[in-house]
Each structure stands twice: as structure tokens, then as C-alpha cells.
Motif scaffolding. Structure first.
Motif, short mmCIF file in Angstrom:
data_model
loop_
_atom_site.label_atom_id
_atom_site.label_comp_id
_atom_site.label_asym_id
_atom_site.label_seq_id
_atom_site.Cartn_x
_atom_site.Cartn_y
_atom_site.Cartn_z
N THR A 117 0.81 -1.22 0.00
CA THR A 117 0.00 0.00 0.00
C THR A 117 0.84 1.27 0.00
O THR A 117 0.28 2.37 -0.11
N ARG A 118 2.15 1.11 0.11
CA ARG A 118 3.00 2.31 0.08
C ARG A 118 4.43 1.91 -0.27
O ARG A 118 4.97 0.95 0.28
N GLY A 119 5.02 2.65 -1.20
CA GLY A 119 6.42 2.45 -1.55
C GLY A 119 6.64 1.23 -2.43
O GLY A 119 5.71 0.63 -2.96
N GLY A 120 7.92 0.90 -2.58
CA GLY A 120 8.30 -0.27 -3.36
C GLY A 120 8.38 0.00 -4.85
O GLY A 120 7.80 0.95 -5.36
N PRO A 121 9.09 -0.87 -5.55
CA PRO A 121 9.32 -0.67 -6.98
C PRO A 121 8.24 -1.27 -7.89
O PRO A 121 8.32 -1.15 -9.09
N PHE A 122 7.22 -1.90 -7.31
CA PHE A 122 6.22 -2.60 -8.12
C PHE A 122 4.83 -2.04 -7.89
O PHE A 122 4.56 -1.42 -6.88
N LYS A 123 3.96 -2.32 -8.83
CA LYS A 123 2.55 -1.90 -8.74
C LYS A 123 1.69 -3.14 -8.58
O LYS A 123 2.06 -4.23 -9.03
N ASN A 124 0.52 -2.96 -7.98
CA ASN A 124 -0.48 -4.02 -7.87
C ASN A 124 0.07 -5.29 -7.23
O ASN A 124 -0.25 -6.40 -7.64
N HIS A 125 0.89 -5.12 -6.21
CA HIS A 125 1.50 -6.26 -5.51
C HIS A 125 0.50 -6.83 -4.51
O HIS A 125 0.07 -6.14 -3.59
N VAL A 126 0.13 -8.10 -4.69
CA VAL A 126 -0.82 -8.79 -3.81
C VAL A 126 -0.24 -10.14 -3.44
O VAL A 126 0.25 -10.88 -4.30
N GLY A 127 -0.30 -10.48 -2.15
CA GLY A 127 0.10 -11.80 -1.68
C GLY A 127 -1.09 -12.49 -1.06
O GLY A 127 -1.88 -11.86 -0.34
N ARG A 128 -1.25 -13.77 -1.35
CA ARG A 128 -2.38 -14.53 -0.81
C ARG A 128 -1.88 -15.90 -0.37
O ARG A 128 -1.34 -16.66 -1.19
N MET A 129 -2.07 -16.19 0.92
CA MET A 129 -1.70 -17.49 1.49
C MET A 129 -2.98 -18.26 1.79
O MET A 129 -3.86 -17.74 2.47
N ARG A 130 -3.04 -19.51 1.28
CA ARG A 130 -4.20 -20.36 1.52
C ARG A 130 -3.73 -21.62 2.25
O ARG A 130 -2.80 -22.30 1.78
N PHE A 131 -4.38 -21.92 3.35
CA PHE A 131 -4.03 -23.04 4.20
C PHE A 131 -5.12 -24.11 4.06
O PHE A 131 -6.28 -23.83 4.33
N SER A 132 -4.74 -25.31 3.65
CA SER A 132 -5.71 -26.39 3.44
C SER A 132 -5.35 -27.58 4.32
O SER A 132 -4.17 -27.95 4.42
N GLU A 133 -6.35 -28.18 4.91
CA GLU A 133 -6.15 -29.40 5.66
C GLU A 133 -6.03 -30.55 4.67
O GLU A 133 -6.89 -30.72 3.79
N VAL A 134 -4.94 -31.30 4.76
CA VAL A 134 -4.71 -32.45 3.89
C VAL A 134 -4.29 -33.62 4.77
O VAL A 134 -3.92 -33.42 5.93
#
Length: 147
Positions: A83-100
Motif C-alpha cells: 500500500t506504500r512504496g516499493g518498486p512494483f505496482k499491484n503487488h498482492v500476496g495470498r496465502m491459503r491453508f488447506s487441511e490435507v
């Protein structure tokens, strides 16, 4: 701009609740990305240090940016955006945890736009290598009972 997508995965021989509880904490998340330095800087509007709306600062050398947690589904999903700074645009991280069977599967996607395709590829490679080092340290900490 060129869209980059980094897809990371890891299996943990631990319950999903325990793995999620580890990764939802900003300090633990920051340990994944050596040599980056990560520090919590703002709590969520409800006062939760690690809740939706909380902010962490990431520093890599002279580059500094802020990531804001945008979604948390307990024991299932963590999403953040730069949401502020950095050299990239539209940076999104998504972690999904699944029971296996036998534990937890973590699927972690990071997407960002980069103006220079080769630079984006370089950053993707560096992030993948940092993840491999960092996730093994996370496994060690989780197996030893550290949070």
C-alpha cells in the motif's frame, strides 16, 4: 507492464490451526524473507496487531515498502497488498491453508506488475530462493513449538 506471478507451496506435518497461527503474525512472516527486514508498524482498526488493516514495513537494502493485511479468514486465508512504496505496482500476496492428510498444505501466490520484464523475472527468482530458505526455518520453529 508485465504481470509476474510467483506460486509457492509447502506441506507442514502439523495441524492447519497451528500453521495459520504462525504465519498470521507479522514477525513470523518477516522471517521468511531474509535478507529483508520486517517490522510491525500499525495495528488493525480494531486494535489487533495482526488483523485486517494492520501494516508491516519491509526493507530490502534501500528499498522500503508497506504491506497492509486486507483479508483474514481464520485458519484458511491471509491476503495482503503493498500500500506504500516499493518498486512494483499491484503487488498482492495470498496465502491459503488447506487441511490435507497428515497435515497442512500452504499455497502462497504473489502477483505484481513490473515495468521491466527481465527485472520482474529476476525478483521472482530471488523471492523463490528466499522462500525456500525461510520456509525451512519456519518448519524448524513450528516443529520445536516456537510461535
Amino acid at each position: 507492464m508485465t504481470q509476474q506471478l510467483i506460486q509457492l507451496q509447502h506441506f507442514f506435518a502439523l495441524p492447519r490451526e497451528r500453521v495459520f497461527a504462525y504465519f498470521v503474525q507479522h514477525d513470523n512472516f518477516g522471517r521468511l524473507w531474509w535478507p529483508a527486514q520486517c517490522r510491525w508498524i500499525k495495528a488493525a482498526p480494531n486494535g489487533d496487531a495482526n488483523g485486517v488493516g494492520s501494516v508491516r514495513e519491509i526493507r530490502v537494502g534501500l528499498v522500503r515498502f508497506e504491506e497492509t493485511t486486507t483479508e483474514i479468514t481464520p485458519d484458511s486465508t491471509i491476503e495482503y497488498r503493498v500500500t506504500r512504496g516499493g518498486p512494483f505496482k499491484n503487488h498482492v500476496g495470498r496465502m491459503r491453508f488447506s487441511e490435507v492428510p497428515g497435515g497442512t498444505q500452504l499455497d502462497y501466490d504473489i502477483a505484481f506488475d513490473c515495468r521491466w520484464p527481465l527485472f520482474g523475472n529476476f525478483v521472482s527468482g530471488v523471492m523463490h530462493a528466499a522462500w525456500l530458505r525461510g520456509v525451512n526455518r519456519a518448519v524448524d520453529r513450528l516443529m520445536s513449538g516456537d510461535r
